[in-house]
Structures are given as C-alpha cells and as structure tokens.
Motif scaffolding. Structure first.
Motif, PDB file in Angstrom:
ATOM      1  N   ASP A  23     -16.759  31.092   2.267  1.00 25.48           N
ATOM      2  CA  ASP A  23     -16.251  31.690   0.994  1.00 25.48           C
ATOM      3  C   ASP A  23     -17.418  31.194  -0.131  1.00 25.48           C
ATOM      4  OD1 ASP A  23     -15.207  33.142  -0.775  1.00 25.48           O
ATOM      5  OD2 ASP A  23     -13.466  31.749  -0.935  1.00 25.48           O
ATOM      6  N   CYS A  24     -17.991  32.313  -0.693  1.00 28.45           N
ATOM      7  CA  CYS A  24     -18.939  32.063  -1.945  1.00 28.45           C
ATOM      8  C   CYS A  24     -18.421  32.615  -3.176  1.00 28.45           C
ATOM      9  CB  CYS A  24     -20.261  32.604  -1.519  1.00 28.45           C
ATOM     10  SG  CYS A  24     -21.185  32.314  -0.324  1.00 28.45           S
ATOM     11  N   GLY A  25     -17.120  32.999  -3.170  1.00 30.77           N
ATOM     12  CA  GLY A  25     -16.665  33.394  -4.420  1.00 30.77           C
ATOM     13  C   GLY A  25     -16.328  35.126  -4.489  1.00 30.77           C
ATOM     14  N   SER A  26     -16.467  35.446  -5.444  1.00 30.50           N
ATOM     15  CA  SER A  26     -16.219  37.032  -5.661  1.00 30.50           C
ATOM     16  C   SER A  26     -17.458  37.631  -6.613  1.00 30.50           C
ATOM     17  CB  SER A  26     -14.743  37.214  -6.448  1.00 30.50           C
ATOM     18  OG  SER A  26     -14.772  36.806  -7.655  1.00 30.50           O
ATOM     19  N   TYR A  27     -17.436  38.968  -6.481  1.00 33.13           N
ATOM     20  CA  TYR A  27     -18.492  39.683  -7.127  1.00 33.13           C
ATOM     21  C   TYR A  27     -18.223  41.172  -7.265  1.00 33.13           C
ATOM     22  CZ  TYR A  27     -19.976  42.070  -2.841  1.00 33.13           C
ATOM     23  OH  TYR A  27     -19.875  42.913  -1.428  1.00 33.13           O
ATOM     24  N   TYR A  28     -18.613  41.729  -8.200  1.00 35.16           N
ATOM     25  CA  TYR A  28     -18.390  43.179  -8.285  1.00 35.16           C
ATOM     26  C   TYR A  28     -19.248  43.964  -7.568  1.00 35.16           C
ATOM     27  CZ  TYR A  28     -15.569  42.348 -12.504  1.00 35.16           C
ATOM     28  OH  TYR A  28     -14.625  42.080 -13.283  1.00 35.16           O
ATOM     29  N   SER A  29     -19.119  44.487  -6.582  1.00 36.80           N
ATOM     30  CA  SER A  29     -19.679  45.440  -5.694  1.00 36.80           C
ATOM     31  C   SER A  29     -20.018  46.739  -6.134  1.00 36.80           C
ATOM     32  CB  SER A  29     -18.854  45.491  -4.298  1.00 36.80           C
ATOM     33  OG  SER A  29     -19.422  46.511  -3.533  1.00 36.80           O
ATOM     34  N   ILE A  30     -21.360  47.061  -6.403  1.00 35.00           N
ATOM     35  CA  ILE A  30     -21.572  48.333  -6.831  1.00 35.00           C
ATOM     36  C   ILE A  30     -21.577  49.287  -5.708  1.00 35.00           C
ATOM     37  CG2 ILE A  30     -22.993  47.795  -8.914  1.00 35.00           C
ATOM     38  CD1 ILE A  30     -25.486  48.109  -7.379  1.00 35.00           C
ATOM     39  N   PRO A  31     -21.787  49.217  -4.554  1.00 37.10           N
ATOM     40  CA  PRO A  31     -21.472  50.072  -3.274  1.00 37.10           C
ATOM     41  C   PRO A  31     -20.309  50.416  -3.479  1.00 37.10           C
ATOM     42  CG  PRO A  31     -22.785  48.369  -2.468  1.00 37.10           C
ATOM     43  CD  PRO A  31     -22.465  47.993  -3.852  1.00 37.10           C
ATOM     44  N   ALA A  32     -18.950  49.579  -3.775  1.00 37.68           N
ATOM     45  CA  ALA A  32     -17.636  49.868  -3.887  1.00 37.68           C
ATOM     46  C   ALA A  32     -17.433  51.162  -4.824  1.00 37.68           C
ATOM     47  CB  ALA A  32     -16.957  48.842  -3.918  1.00 37.68           C
ATOM     48  N   LEU A  33     -18.241  51.328  -5.530  1.00 38.09           N
ATOM     49  CA  LEU A  33     -18.035  52.500  -6.531  1.00 38.09           C
ATOM     50  C   LEU A  33     -18.046  53.853  -5.583  1.00 38.09           C
ATOM     51  CD1 LEU A  33     -20.441  51.478  -9.587  1.00 38.09           C
ATOM     52  CD2 LEU A  33     -18.093  51.398  -9.456  1.00 38.09           C
ATOM     53  N   GLY A  34     -18.498  53.951  -4.667  1.00 34.24           N
ATOM     54  CA  GLY A  34     -18.624  55.037  -3.642  1.00 34.24           C
ATOM     55  C   GLY A  34     -19.165  56.184  -4.213  1.00 34.24           C
ATOM     56  N   LEU A 191     -35.383  27.021 -14.195  1.00 28.78           N
ATOM     57  CA  LEU A 191     -34.264  27.680 -15.021  1.00 28.78           C
ATOM     58  C   LEU A 191     -33.796  28.742 -14.091  1.00 28.78           C
ATOM     59  CD1 LEU A 191     -35.775  27.289 -18.530  1.00 28.78           C
ATOM     60  CD2 LEU A 191     -34.000  25.670 -17.347  1.00 28.78           C
ATOM     61  N   ALA A 192     -34.729  29.497 -13.588  1.00 31.10           N
ATOM     62  CA  ALA A 192     -34.151  30.954 -13.140  1.00 31.10           C
ATOM     63  C   ALA A 192     -33.087  30.586 -11.911  1.00 31.10           C
ATOM     64  CB  ALA A 192     -35.451  31.550 -12.598  1.00 31.10           C
ATOM     65  N   ARG A 193     -31.890  31.326 -12.160  1.00 35.29           N
ATOM     66  CA  ARG A 193     -30.837  31.144 -11.244  1.00 35.29           C
ATOM     67  C   ARG A 193     -31.102  32.288 -10.086  1.00 35.29           C
ATOM     68  NH1 ARG A 193     -30.643  29.200 -16.289  1.00 35.29           N
ATOM     69  NH2 ARG A 193     -28.616  27.979 -16.966  1.00 35.29           N
ATOM     70  N   VAL A 194     -31.740  33.327 -10.333  1.00 38.16           N
ATOM     71  CA  VAL A 194     -31.826  34.408  -9.673  1.00 38.16           C
ATOM     72  C   VAL A 194     -30.364  35.231  -9.184  1.00 38.16           C
ATOM     73  CG1 VAL A 194     -32.563  35.748  -7.411  1.00 38.16           C
ATOM     74  CG2 VAL A 194     -33.969  33.592  -8.482  1.00 38.16           C
ATOM     75  N   ILE A 195     -29.590  34.423  -8.975  1.00 40.72           N
ATOM     76  CA  ILE A 195     -27.991  34.873  -8.863  1.00 40.72           C
ATOM     77  C   ILE A 195     -27.178  33.855  -9.489  1.00 40.72           C
ATOM     78  CG2 ILE A 195     -26.131  35.474  -7.433  1.00 40.72           C
ATOM     79  CD1 ILE A 195     -28.029  37.607  -7.673  1.00 40.72           C
ATOM     80  N   PHE A 196     -26.429  34.192 -10.599  1.00 39.70           N
ATOM     81  CA  PHE A 196     -25.370  33.124 -11.128  1.00 39.70           C
ATOM     82  C   PHE A 196     -24.264  32.969 -10.444  1.00 39.70           C
ATOM     83  CE2 PHE A 196     -27.998  33.301 -15.196  1.00 39.70           C
ATOM     84  CZ  PHE A 196     -27.459  32.043 -15.621  1.00 39.70           C
ATOM     85  N   ASN A 197     -23.555  31.836 -10.561  1.00 34.81           N
ATOM     86  CA  ASN A 197     -22.330  31.504  -9.825  1.00 34.81           C
ATOM     87  C   ASN A 197     -21.408  30.986 -10.835  1.00 34.81           C
ATOM     88  OD1 ASN A 197     -19.947  30.497  -8.015  1.00 34.81           O
ATOM     89  ND2 ASN A 197     -20.987  31.793  -6.573  1.00 34.81           N
ATOM     90  N   ARG A 198     -20.612  31.616 -11.493  1.00 33.96           N
ATOM     91  CA  ARG A 198     -19.916  30.868 -12.530  1.00 33.96           C
ATOM     92  C   ARG A 198     -18.420  31.263 -12.358  1.00 33.96           C
ATOM     93  NH1 ARG A 198     -21.765  31.820 -18.692  1.00 33.96           N
ATOM     94  NH2 ARG A 198     -20.895  29.607 -18.634  1.00 33.96           N
ATOM     95  N   ASP A 199     -17.732  29.957 -12.344  1.00 33.40           N
ATOM     96  CA  ASP A 199     -16.182  29.987 -12.152  1.00 33.40           C
ATOM     97  C   ASP A 199     -15.740  30.809 -11.136  1.00 33.40           C
ATOM     98  OD1 ASP A 199     -15.832  28.539 -14.447  1.00 33.40           O
ATOM     99  OD2 ASP A 199     -16.226  30.502 -15.892  1.00 33.40           O
ATOM    100  N   GLY A 200     -16.611  30.922  -9.736  1.00 36.90           N
ATOM    101  CA  GLY A 200     -16.586  31.610  -8.655  1.00 36.90           C
ATOM    102  C   GLY A 200     -16.962  33.163  -8.588  1.00 36.90           C
ATOM    103  N   LEU A 201     -17.585  33.659  -9.643  1.00 39.30           N
ATOM    104  CA  LEU A 201     -18.179  34.875  -9.738  1.00 39.30           C
ATOM    105  C   LEU A 201     -19.573  34.842  -9.761  1.00 39.30           C
ATOM    106  CD1 LEU A 201     -17.156  37.923 -10.207  1.00 39.30           C
ATOM    107  CD2 LEU A 201     -17.561  37.660 -12.693  1.00 39.30           C
TER     108      LEU A 201
END
Length: 368
Positions: A23-34, A191-201
C-alpha cells in the motif's frame, strides 16, 4: 491542496499499490475520468491536468478549467488561460531573501493585530538554495573551499543569520546552506521528488523557480520553469498561477551519440533546430528510441537550455534511465518503487518495450 469533501473529482481517488502489492496511499487517477482524450495528451499536459483535478475546488480551479486542459488538442490553439498550482517553489538567494523578508513582515503584521504569527508559513513546500552570491576569492590551493567559505560567512554574517532563523522559524521551507552546490544541481540530485507523497496522497512533482534555468530539472521528468519573484511568492501563498495553455512540440531522437560527440554538441544542435522551428511560449517534449540510450546528465543539459531555444520547458518523461539515476543519487528503493507505481498507474511513465509509447506526440501536437 483541495479537500476531497468539496472536490468534484473525488470519485477519481484510488489506492496506489506497488509491484509487490504494498500500500502506497492514494492518488487522483486521471484514467478514472473515463475520457479517451487523455490518451492523446502529451505528458506535460497530463501533469497540468492532474494538478487541476487534484486542486479543483470550484473557486480557484473549476471543472471548466479541467475541461479546457482535457480538450488540449483544440483549446491549445485558442490561447485559453488556465490556473496552475505547482507542487513546490525553488528559490535562489538573490530572490529568496526578499521573499523570506516578506514572510517575516507578514508575521510582524499578524502579531501586531493580536494573531498567531506562527500561522504564517508557505502553503506549498519551498526550497531556498544559497548559491548565486557565493564567490571564489581563493583558487589553486588545497584549502580553497574552506578559505572561500570563511570569507563568505564573514561578509554575509547578518544575512546568513537571518536565513538560519528562517530555516527553523518557518514550516514548509528548507534552506540549503552555501557551499552545497548550484541551485539546479542541488535540485536535480537532492530536492526533486519526481512524485510527492504527503499525508498518504501521491502526486507529481512540479516546480516554479526564481531562475530561468529551473528547466534543468525537466531532464528528470519534473515539469518546472522560471518565474519572477512575485509569481513565486504568490504560489507559496497558495495562489494558482494563470497561464496560457501551451502548444507542445515533439522532438524525436534517433540512435545514439557517436564517440567524441559531447552533450554540448548535442544541445547546440537541438537548440539550433528548435530556434529555427519556433518554440517560444511552448512546451517541448523529447521522445523516440534514442531516449533509451540518452544519459540523465545529457538530458539535463538539453533541458537546461530551454531558455536559449525559447521554450517554457524542455521535458523528458520518466523512464528506466530516470529511475536508475534516482537510485544512483541516493533515493531509497521504496521511494523509487512508489514513483514508478504512480507514474504507471496514471499513464505518465515511458516504457520503451511497449509499442504504444509513441502515440502521445503523434496526435494533436506540433513536431520538429
């Protein structure tokens, strides 16, 4: 960051799992926009879309803004404006010190009004690298570095003391001391994160910098460019940046560099071609089979020259070479695994073993 309770796109929230099912938390999925139009969007535009979806609150960023980005193939020709909230801001000392003074002044004002000054902090992470004011007075000696640092601290004692205070007084702000390297190098390697993971998002790293060559980090798959100090400070205060939805120019790379051909030779050739084509105000994305053999350092050199060929960004999407570089520069395996999992899940990762990798820039974009 918009809260899910008022975000009309909260239905796109998904759980993020790594390759082992962790489990890596959650994310907003742009494919889920359909929406099939997403498959035709360049990678840089997908980053803008994800930011709009994640931060949509129907106030600063609306569903109409998301629709404009989703319809990029047509709207990019119409000079429409969109709001953009970067994931972070990077400052060098000539512009960063005045910003810190402004935040300290705001704290004084809040205190005079009877409020809590500790509540005044950047709303997005801000990194300040002290490098532009550093000079070299001592050279060709074994103790040159130490001697130069002593001179720097002697000359700038008051300013450095103020920055030292700021590093502990403000949340969401990291200050890199002098002698650590140039801002773009530190950004790329640390410094570059490439992908942030803050508060599980999880969400993509994107950056506005107070230096035109902030684009160097585009070589690492991070969308970012240089802005003025006022724009950077507004972003730190949580204000979205208004920008014209850019056109995207795809630059296809073939083959590999021959022996004796340097990154400088390559970047000068690329710059000449892009200047001739005309890319002012546009995003440039590099793609093609040649990417599979192009070292990260060479990519960063080309991306660093974006201001010279006139583009807003010169972007290299994340692929296996990017991941190898992240490991080489000390990022933890778990972090790199999460980055890959997120990018694959949100269709932002390039895998040269997949035949569909080149579809993105063939449709709806200009080409050199």
């Amino acid at each position: 960051m918009a809260t899910t309770s008022r975000n009309p796109f909260s239905f796109t929230l998904r759980n993020l799992l790594d390759r082992e099912g962790g489990d890596c938390g959650s994310y907003y999925s742009i494919p889920a926009l359909g929406d099939q139009r997403i498959d035709k969007l360049p990678y840089t535009i997908r980053v803008l879309l994800e930011s709009a979806v994640r931060n949509c609150d129907e106030f600063q960023i609306t569903k109409d803004d998301v629709e404009k980005i989703m319809g990029w193939e047509k709207t990019s020709l119409e000079q429409v404006e969109i709001p953009f909230k970067p994931s972070r801001v990077i400052l060098q000392d000539f512009t960063g010190v005045p910003v810190l003074v402004d935040f300290a002044s705001m704290r004084d004002a809040v205190s005079e009004l009877g409020g809590d000054p500790d509540k005044i902090n950047p709303m997005v992470p801000a990194d300040l690298v002290i490098d532009h004011s550093v000079t070299a007075n001592v050279v060709r000696s074994d103790n040159a570095v130490q001697a130069n640092m002593e001179l720097e601290f002697e000359r700038n004692n008051e300013r450095f003391a103020f920055l030292k205070w700021g590093s502990s007084a403000f949340h969401n702000m990291l200050i890199i001391p002098p002698g650590s390297g140039i801002v773009h190098q530190v950004n790329l390697e640390y410094l570059a994160r490439v992908i942030f993971n803050r508060d599980g998002l999880s969400y993509p790293d994107s950056v506005l910098g107070t230096d035109s060559h902030t684009t160097m980090v585009n070589g690492l798959g991070v969308v970012g460019w240089g802005v003025g100090g006022i724009d950077a400070e507004a972003a730190m205060l949580g204000e979205p940046m208004s920008m014209v939805l850019p056109g995207v120019v795809g630059f296809k790379l073939h083959g590999t560099l021959r022996n004796g051909v340097t990154a400088t030779d390559l970047v000068l050739t690329v710059t000449q071609m892009l200047r001739k084509h005309g890319v002012v105000g546009k995003f440039v994305e590099f793609y093609g089979r040649g990417m599979g053999k192009l070292a990260l350092a060479d990519r960063a050199t080309i991306a660093n020259m974006a201001p010279e060929y006139g583009a807003t960004v010169g972007f290299f999407p994340v692929d296996h070479i990017t991941l190898e570089y992240l490991k080489m520069t000390g990022r933890e395996d778990k972090t790199v695994s999460t980055i890959e999992a997120y990018l694959r899940a949100n269709k932002m990762f390039v895998d040269y073993n997949e035949s569909s990798v080149f579809i993105v820039l063939r449709i709806g974009s200009e080409r050199c």
